[in-house]
Design a protein around this motif. Structure first.
Motif, PDB file in Angstrom:
ATOM      1  N   ASN A 266     -14.091  44.164  10.161  1.00  0.00           N
ATOM      2  CA  ASN A 266     -15.028  43.326  10.643  1.00  0.00           C
ATOM      3  C   ASN A 266     -16.212  43.302   9.576  1.00  0.00           C
ATOM      4  OD1 ASN A 266     -13.267  42.695  12.610  1.00  0.00           O
ATOM      5  ND2 ASN A 266     -14.773  43.333  14.378  1.00  0.00           N
ATOM      6  N   PHE A 267     -16.720  44.373   9.191  1.00  0.00           N
ATOM      7  CA  PHE A 267     -17.516  44.468   8.385  1.00  0.00           C
ATOM      8  C   PHE A 267     -17.342  43.643   6.903  1.00  0.00           C
ATOM      9  CE2 PHE A 267     -18.896  48.867   9.976  1.00  0.00           C
ATOM     10  CZ  PHE A 267     -19.828  48.195  11.139  1.00  0.00           C
ATOM     11  N   ALA A 268     -16.131  43.774   6.571  1.00  0.00           N
ATOM     12  CA  ALA A 268     -15.726  43.121   5.158  1.00  0.00           C
ATOM     13  C   ALA A 268     -15.650  41.649   5.395  1.00  0.00           C
ATOM     14  CB  ALA A 268     -14.269  43.349   5.113  1.00  0.00           C
ATOM     15  N   VAL A 269     -15.381  41.059   6.520  1.00  0.00           N
ATOM     16  CA  VAL A 269     -15.276  39.494   7.069  1.00  0.00           C
ATOM     17  C   VAL A 269     -16.666  39.026   7.067  1.00  0.00           C
ATOM     18  CG1 VAL A 269     -14.840  39.433   9.193  1.00  0.00           C
ATOM     19  CG2 VAL A 269     -14.152  37.825   7.681  1.00  0.00           C
ATOM     20  N   GLN A 270     -17.486  39.942   7.844  1.00  0.00           N
ATOM     21  CA  GLN A 270     -18.955  39.403   8.104  1.00  0.00           C
ATOM     22  C   GLN A 270     -19.931  39.476   6.972  1.00  0.00           C
ATOM     23  OE1 GLN A 270     -18.044  37.841  10.683  1.00  0.00           O
ATOM     24  NE2 GLN A 270     -19.740  38.274  11.811  1.00  0.00           N
TER      25      GLN A 270
END
Length: 601
Positions: A266-270
């Motif tokens: 989630n951190f990656a996509v955000q």
């Protein structure tokens, strides 16, 4: 030739070996023909919903058609839930229903019923199939069968239904004069400009992510997707439906993303400045309920074969900068033309950053192993994934057991991990395991809840009848755990219909196993896990393993509606989250293409 014999021969020519069938008065002729066919074997479920779920599982593992045959009225209507599973997950399944004789079919829709058990199957199934038809004339049987199978497999696959009046099943036909179905010509689409634009976006990007979904496997394009990943060395996130595309330790596999995390993905996509989605429809389980908060600083590219999926995003959702309506096979053919030898590893540091997040925020931290008194679900899944073999088949059901499995299972090479991803009914995994075992010819590990097993209990009889190598793990938390969590969040813990105190009832699963003559094991704490798993793996036939899951077990982390994917519950501190979210709001606007720049096909 008898029409029902023609149907049986047609099914055999589709490379089907097993037909799931529950007989009844309006389908006896087709059942008899299938039973007499030397290349087909009938598998009789205990319930039509289970039979259609088994056909669904059969299709997923064989990567071919699945088939369920049943009678009129309740026989057909009992398959509806399983047909929904296939429709929403794009699984090609052929449903054949018997119908009353043509002279007993009601003359008007105003008349509720004329023949006994007459039910308008076409109207019921039209919204959950790609094609539903009632045979009107015996001479049309070849046309309708070929048309149904074509629609089941072409484009975005899905279930189809043919309704067969009883008298037509026993008519004599001449196969040599039957008219064929002629598929329409496929339109050619020029994708050169769109692919060039994607390549340019990747070259300009500093933090791209590729999101791959179940559509990659459905289209049988795993190798093409892998070539794309390895050419650009692009970090890749997998949806639940695409989780078994690559091993957990594949260097470009950054894990999952979505409402249930994990945080690293989630951190990656955000934080990404470019998101490319292939084989995924970007459902709200992936993007979060407030879709305008999804990947807020990224240009977004989506390739999909279904125009409705591409066009579904409204003004309150996110903007797709490049929409490509195309078959993924055509897309990858064009992509291949643009590869130019070696591409430098521009995203090594970005991958290292994502991997640091993954390591810092594990789904199953070491302290979970110190839990006592019963079993932590994350610990069990972690231990299960360690001992399963490459090529094993794993099925998971719904609710908590589905989420815990998908958050924490570590896929090995050529393992399959499946569920009814989008409809997600309790009770799917047990009957689907029957189809998976027959199609795969290898061990199947079925994870279900105590509630899910109650809804599919009868199919233990089918598993026992055929001595299938289905190892069933009951996640026994003595209730409906995910509903408890929902009520904790929204109703301050006021529970209704979630455990025995609030109205549910569960049997003694050991006695259930004894009744079906299936070996039984009971895991009560962490110390018993490894020994029990060794016994399960050593068994040649079915096993029922009762795992005492902590009744207070929650899905952690999990998104509460209203937050972006980076802000899962339990919350991180504002300071910690600020360090992870590296972009500023002003870059959110700067990184979008204008309408003139966007290439929309």
């Amino acid at each position: 030739m008898n029409l029902s014999d023609y149907i049986a021969d047609f099914l055999a020519k589709q490379n089907l070996r097993h037909i799931f069938l529950y007989s009844g008065g309006a389908i006896v002729h087709v059942a008899d023909s299938i039973d007499r066919h030397p290349k087909l074997k009938i598998i009789i479920p205990q319930h039509e919903q289970g039979g259609a779920a088994a056909a669904d599982g059969y299709s997923r593992i064989s990567e071919n058609l699945g088939c369920m045959v049943t009678t009129s009225g309740p026989g057909g209507t009992n398959t509806v839930t399983s047909v929904c599973n296939s429709y929403f997950d794009s699984i090609p399944v052929l449903i054949i229903t018997g119908q009353v004789a043509t002279f007993r079919i009601k003359p008007s829709k105003k008349l509720r019923q004329k023949g006994f058990q007459e039910t308008d199957m076409v109207s019921i199934f039209r919204s959950i199939t790609k094609y539903a038809v009632q045979l009107k004339k015996a001479k049309d049987i070849r046309y309708e069968l070929e048309k149904a199978v074509y629609f089941a497999k072409e484009g975005r696959p899905g279930p189809v239904l043919i309704d067969l009046p009883d008298d037509l099943q026993r008519e004599e036909i001449d196969p040599g004069v039957l008219r064929p179905f002629l598929p329409p010509r496929k339109k050619r689409i020029n994708l050169k400009g769109s692919v060039e634009q994607i390549f340019k976006l990747i070259e300009k990007s500093k933090r791209p992510v590729l999101i791959l979904g179940a559509g990659i496997r459905i289209a049988k394009l795993k190798n093409e997707a892998k070539n794309f990943i390895e050419y650009f060395k692009i970090p890749t996130l997998l949806t639940w439906g695409g989780m078994d595309l690559f091993p957990y330790d594949y260097s470009y596999n950054m894990g999952g993303l979505g409402v249930c995390g994990p945080r690293g993905g989630n951190f990656a996509v955000q934080n990404a400045d470019l998101v490319i989605a292939l084989g995924t429809r970007l459902s709200q389980m992936i993007t979060g309920g407030k879709q305008n908060l999804f990947a807020p600083y990224a240009r977004k590219v989506m390739v999909d074969i279904d125009q409705a999926e591409i066009e579904k995003f409204g003004p309150n959702d996110f903007k797709l900068d490049i929409k490509i309506l195309a078959d993924l096979a055509d897309f990858f053919k064009e992509v291949k033309k643009h590869y130019k030898g070696f591409y430098p590893d521009r995203f090594m540091n970005w991958r290292k950053t994502i991997n640091r997040w993954r390591k810092k925020y594990p789904i199953c931290p070491k302290e979970y192993y110190r839990h006592s008194g019963n079993v932590n679900a994350y610990v069990f899944i972690k231990e299960l994934s360690k001992v399963l073999k490459p090529k094993d088949i794993i099925l998971t059901d719904a609710g908590g057991n589905l989420s815990w499995t998908m958050q924490n299972f570590e896929i090995k090479e050529d393992q399959r991990l499946i569920s009814a991803w989008n409809h997600s009914p309790m009770g799917y995994s047990v009957p689907a395991s029957i189809g998976a075992a027959l199609a795969g010819g290898r061990d199947v590990y079925c994870i279900t809840g105590d509630g899910g097993l109650i809804m599919s209990l009868e199919e233990l009889g089918t598993i026992r009848k055929h001595n299938l190598p289905v190892k069933i793990f009951i996640f026994n938390n003595h209730g409906h755990g995910i509903q408890k969590q929902t009520m904790d969040t929204w109703l301050a813990g006021r529970y209704t219909a979630v455990d025995e105190k609030t109205g549910l009832w569960f049997p003694d699963f050991k006695k259930v196993a004894e009744t079906f003559k299936i070996p039984y094991l009971h895991i009560q704490n962490h110390h018993e896990i490894r020994k029990a798993l060794f016994k399960v793996n050593s068994a040649k036939g079915p096993v029922l393993c009762d795992v005492e899951i902590n009744p207070a077990q929650k899905i952690v982390p999990m998104l509460k509606f209203g937050s972006g994917l980076e802000d899962l519950d339990p919350k991180l501190t504002a300071e910690e989250l600020e360090k992870i979210m590296v972009y500023h709001k002003k870059e959110r606007i700067k990184n979008h293409l204008t309408d003139k720049e966007a290439k929309i096909i």
